[in-house]
Design an enzyme around this catalytic site. Structure first.
Site, PDB file in Angstrom:
ATOM      1  N   GLU A  88       1.004  -1.346  -0.184  1.00 37.73           N
ATOM      2  CA  GLU A  88      -0.025   0.041   0.134  1.00 37.73           C
ATOM      3  C   GLU A  88       0.794   1.298   0.136  1.00 37.73           C
ATOM      4  O   GLU A  88       1.554   1.214   0.481  1.00 37.73           O
ATOM      5  CB  GLU A  88      -0.736  -0.145   1.908  1.00 37.73           C
ATOM      6  CG  GLU A  88      -2.241  -1.141   1.360  1.00 37.73           C
ATOM      7  CD  GLU A  88      -3.072  -0.885   2.582  1.00 37.73           C
ATOM      8  OE1 GLU A  88      -3.396  -1.852   2.682  1.00 37.73           O
ATOM      9  OE2 GLU A  88      -2.479   0.134   3.245  1.00 37.73           O
ATOM     10  N   CYS A 101       2.806   8.989   1.735  1.00 38.25           N
ATOM     11  CA  CYS A 101       3.175   7.390   2.987  1.00 38.25           C
ATOM     12  C   CYS A 101       3.706   6.285   1.900  1.00 38.25           C
ATOM     13  O   CYS A 101       2.463   5.387   1.037  1.00 38.25           O
ATOM     14  CB  CYS A 101       2.381   7.017   3.623  1.00 38.25           C
ATOM     15  SG  CYS A 101       3.391   6.053   4.552  1.00 38.25           S
ATOM     16  N   CYS A 112       3.217  -4.700  16.565  1.00 40.13           N
ATOM     17  CA  CYS A 112       2.518  -4.360  17.765  1.00 40.13           C
ATOM     18  C   CYS A 112       1.408  -4.069  17.397  1.00 40.13           C
ATOM     19  O   CYS A 112       0.599  -4.543  16.188  1.00 40.13           O
ATOM     20  CB  CYS A 112       2.842  -2.452  17.022  1.00 40.13           C
ATOM     21  SG  CYS A 112       4.980  -2.088  16.699  1.00 40.13           S
TER      22      CYS A 112
HETATM   23  S1  SF4 Z   1       3.884  -4.132  13.279  1.00 40.32           S
HETATM   24 FE1  SF4 Z   1       4.633  -1.922  14.214  1.00 40.32          FE
HETATM   25  S2  SF4 Z   1       6.596  -1.310  13.312  1.00 40.32           S
HETATM   26 FE2  SF4 Z   1       5.023  -3.494  11.692  1.00 40.32          FE
HETATM   27  S3  SF4 Z   1       4.169  -1.637  10.461  1.00 40.32           S
HETATM   28 FE3  SF4 Z   1       2.794  -1.396  12.548  1.00 40.32          FE
HETATM   29  S4  SF4 Z   1       3.028   0.244  13.752  1.00 40.32           S
HETATM   30 FE4  SF4 Z   1       5.340  -0.057  12.071  1.00 40.32          FE
END
Ligand code: SF4
Length: 339
Positions: A88, A101, A112
């Site tokens: 994306e 972006c 995360c």
């Molecule tokens: S898991 Fe964490 S490091 Fe990976 S894209 Fe999502 S916010 Fe960014």
């Protein structure tokens, strides 16, 4: 056949010289590819037949295929084909400039807890060309110029460090895409050794850190990377970057209802960054059907903002593209039938 967009200027120059072409041919080729945006090497007017033939036999000039483009007034969201995968990127149309972006990996291993993109584990790193071509493909598709780039799409940029650095070289090179370093921001979840490496590049590219919690206990729950690199280590590395570059660091803080939005959290955050060349960007959370987290009310966001604003520089991210699956990773999830 490899992509011409994988090569930095220096790499192209050394390949040409080792194949008995002239050093200055690299400038001609880069100008044809990045300034004139030619679609075939034969259209580069001032180079020899031999060089055209060498380039055509060894390199492709292909852009990425656009799978989906969702457009709204202020934001467009795209799904782009990269080999057998899709990534994306998001175009934000401000009055003063266009910001894109972009992504650096297919999937992400950082895990995360609040992140839609991280639901898909890392499949692979994007190549240099796949990073650069997100910019060129959208510029050609929309017939626009991109003035700002934020590298905070899918993936952890510092987990694909070598390709990231080469892509930045091409994007900022006066002979290449020529976007000012100060108009590019790389966002990391906090891979400490790479923050030092990045600072040592002596680049003016901006750095943002996804902090999202002001203490180790909470941050380790939300972001597994914190079990490896603690907040203190991250803060020390950011201070090193600031001293090397004199650039202000952005602290990204996504507000999750009842999780990291208390007055205590606000003051802990203040104590972490007060007196440093840092700025907090508060991000209202975009919930999805799978979310275990909830969005804070406007009042809570404002209250948190007010506490911070007494002590440190702070802003609330303007929300764009909510109506077109704006949360990171949602477009690809819906393409794969997961949303
Ligand atoms: S898991 Fe964490 S490091 Fe990976 S894209 Fe999502 S916010 Fe960014």
């Amino acid at each position: 056949m490899s992509s011409i967009f994988d090569l930095t200027y220096d790499e192209l120059e050394s390949i040409l010289v080792s194949n008995n072409f002239k050093k200055f041919n690299a400038t001609q080729v880069f100008e044809g590819v990045y300034k004139k945006r030619v679609s075939s090497f034969s259209s580069i007017s001032n180079i020899s037949k031999e060089l055209k033939s060498f380039l055509s036999s060894n390199y492709s000039l292909d852009y990425l295929e656009v799978i989906t483009a969702l457009r709204s007034d202020d934001t467009n969201k795209y799904l782009l084909q990269v080999q057998s995968d899709a990534v994306e990127c998001v175009l934000m149309k401000h009055d003063y400039a266009n910001s894109l972006c972009i992504s650096t990996q297919v999937g992400c291993n950082m895990g995360c807890a609040f992140c839609e993109s991280g639901r898909l584990k890392k499949q692979r790193n994007l190549s240099v060309s796949e990073i650069v071509l997100q910019v060129l493909t959208i510029e050609r598709l929309e017939n626009i110029r991109i003035q700002n780039i934020v590298i905070m799409g899918i993936g952890e940029p510092f987990d694909n460090y070598e390709c990231l650095v080469k892509a930045l070289d091409i994007l900022t090179s006066p002979k290449g895409v020529m976007i000012g370093s100060r108009h590019i921001t790389v966002s990391t979840c906090g891979i400490v050794p790479k923050i030092y490496d990045f600072a040592n590049l002596d680049t003016q590219v901006n750095l943002a850190i996804s902090l999202h919690a002001p203490n180790d206990e909470l941050r380790s729950k939300l972001m597994p990377i914190n079990r490896v690199y603690k907040i203190k280590d991250v803060m020390d590395a950011l201070q090193y970057y600031i001293e090397k570059t004199n650039r202000r660091v952005t602290i990204e803080y996504i507000l999750l209802d009842g999780v990291n939005d208390s007055d205590e959290c606000a003051m802990e955050l203040v104590n972490l960054i007060r007196g440093k060349l840092m700025y907090v960007n508060l991000i209202p959370y975009n919930s999805t059907s799978h979310s275990e987290f909830k969005r804070c009310s406007k009042e809570k966001i404002n209250h948190f903002y007010q506490i911070l604003s007494r002590y440190v520089g702070v802003g609330v991210r303007r929300e764009m593209g909510k109506d077109i699956k704006g949360a990171c990773g949602q477009l690809r999830a819906s393409h794969n039938g997961n949303e």
